[in-house]
Write a protein that holds these residues in place. Structure first.
Motif, mmCIF file in Angstrom:
data_model
loop_
_atom_site.group_PDB
_atom_site.id
_atom_site.type_symbol
_atom_site.label_atom_id
_atom_site.label_comp_id
_atom_site.label_asym_id
_atom_site.label_seq_id
_atom_site.Cartn_x
_atom_site.Cartn_y
_atom_site.Cartn_z
ATOM 1 N N GLN A 85 -22.020 7.502 -86.500
ATOM 2 C CA GLN A 85 -21.132 8.633 -85.637
ATOM 3 C C GLN A 85 -21.441 9.901 -85.346
ATOM 4 O O GLN A 85 -21.948 10.497 -84.319
ATOM 5 C CB GLN A 85 -20.418 8.521 -85.885
ATOM 6 C CG GLN A 85 -18.858 9.724 -84.568
ATOM 7 C CD GLN A 85 -18.564 9.162 -83.108
ATOM 8 O OE1 GLN A 85 -18.630 7.719 -83.254
ATOM 9 N NE2 GLN A 85 -18.856 9.441 -82.310
ATOM 10 N N ASP A 89 -23.225 11.829 -81.827
ATOM 11 C CA ASP A 89 -22.408 13.300 -81.673
ATOM 12 C C ASP A 89 -23.697 14.247 -81.243
ATOM 13 O O ASP A 89 -22.866 15.001 -80.118
ATOM 14 C CB ASP A 89 -21.869 13.330 -82.291
ATOM 15 C CG ASP A 89 -19.954 12.777 -82.917
ATOM 16 O OD1 ASP A 89 -19.850 12.206 -82.318
ATOM 17 O OD2 ASP A 89 -19.526 13.431 -83.521
ATOM 18 N N GLU A 90 -24.345 14.677 -82.139
ATOM 19 C CA GLU A 90 -25.568 15.322 -82.364
ATOM 20 C C GLU A 90 -26.345 15.036 -80.677
ATOM 21 O O GLU A 90 -26.251 16.187 -80.129
ATOM 22 C CB GLU A 90 -26.845 15.848 -82.928
ATOM 23 C CG GLU A 90 -25.996 16.240 -84.354
ATOM 24 C CD GLU A 90 -25.741 17.381 -84.403
ATOM 25 O OE1 GLU A 90 -25.943 18.005 -82.760
ATOM 26 O OE2 GLU A 90 -26.084 18.216 -85.589
ATOM 27 N N THR A 93 -24.087 16.124 -77.538
ATOM 28 C CA THR A 93 -24.018 17.693 -78.039
ATOM 29 C C THR A 93 -25.590 17.495 -76.938
ATOM 30 O O THR A 93 -25.744 19.269 -75.794
ATOM 31 C CB THR A 93 -24.284 18.159 -79.306
ATOM 32 O OG1 THR A 93 -23.126 17.959 -79.476
ATOM 33 C CG2 THR A 93 -23.936 20.090 -78.607
#
Length: 294
Positions: A85, A89-90, A93
């Motif tokens: 995760q 997530d990075e 982004t």
């Protein structure tokens, strides 16, 4: 054994569909190919299936957009768990930052009298979650503004050119930490190519090794002169880390980067697989993929 550990499909900014890329690798005499699309693992499943069908080795990877002191640096992550995760997530982004800057890029070009719309750019990025400047370049080629991607970057899109707009990128040390935590192997891509040579000094490479577990650097790359390759190989040997070679192939989107133009020594590839096994064993919160090696 011929091993190419850095290639791109149309799941990011390459021009070949994944299965076509794998078929071309087989045709061109490669024994192992890594798919390392920008900030996405979307092509891994298709790549593995195509490799299995053709009997060619396949290594899943990602090229992660990083930035150090305002300078773009790229990190190749081999065999990480893309669903881990914090890493997922990075990467999301980063991808959002790429897409969100498109209106600003288009507006800058329009101010210069260059006719272009965001929809034209998105039309060139079909099938990829990682929209970038190469797709802007492809749109400029399609509407006749430039002849090819190289001209688009030289005139408008390269760092410092009037159409360039920066986007979010991960600090290299954090990116290395994330790849390791996801059970993968972190290798700095073309450390002395483009503008990254300004920050990827021997001292910085050593710091990334000691503080974050950087596993290797890409040495044999078309952006590196013979002198740079010799110096980088010496740095890797002094630090006891892996050194790789690869094409950074983008299909017809990047000239002089043909599949297999540079390759990785089998001994170095085995070292990479050994690190992958060790990092995977330590990554208790990750489910790591496996390389396919017939």
């Amino acid at each position: 054994m011929r091993i190419d550990l850095h290639t791109h499909s149309n799941r990011s900014d390459g021009t070949d569909p994944v299965d076509v890329l794998i078929a071309h690798a087989k045709r061109d005499g490669l024994d192992v190919i890594a798919l390392t699309d920008h900030d996405t693992a979307d092509g891994w499943g298709e790549g593995r299936r195509a490799a299995e069908d053709l009997g060619i080795g396949f290594v899943p990877g990602i090229e992660i957009s990083c930035k150090l002191s305002g300078i773009s640096v790229h990190l190749l992550g081999y065999l990480p768990d893309p669903s881990y995760q914090p890493l997922a997530d990075e990467l999301a982004t980063v991808r959002e930052g790429r897409t969100d800057r498109l209106p600003s890029i288009v507006a800058r070009l329009n101010e210069m009298g260059v006719a272009l719309t965001v929809d034209e750019v998105l039309a060139q990025a079909t099938g990829t979650p990682s929209v970038g400047r190469p797709h802007v370049a492809d749109a400029l080629v399609a509407n006749g503004t430039v002849a090819n991607r190289s001209e688009a970057f030289d005139r408008f899109l390269a760092d410092g050119r009037p159409g360039h707009v920066s986007h979010y990128a991960i600090e290299p040390g954090r990116a290395i930490d994330l790849v390791c935590a996801a059970g993968g192997v972190p290798v700095i891509a073309h450390p002395w190519g483009r503008s990254s040579y300004k920050v990827m000094t021997a001292e910085m490479i050593a710091q990334l090794v000691s503080d974050h577990g950087l596993a290797g650097i890409e040495v044999d790359h078309q952006d590196h002169s013979p002198e740079s390759r010799t110096a980088l190989r010496a740095i890797a040997q002094d630090l006891g880390i892996i050194y790789t070679g690869s094409s950074d192939h983008h299909g017809v989107g990047k000239i002089d980067h043909e599949l297999g133009v540079n390759t990785t020594d089998p001994e170095q590839f085995q070292r990479l697989l050994d690190v992958a096994k060790s990092n995977a064993a330590a990554a208790t919160d990750a489910t790591v993929p496996e390389a396919y090696l017939p």
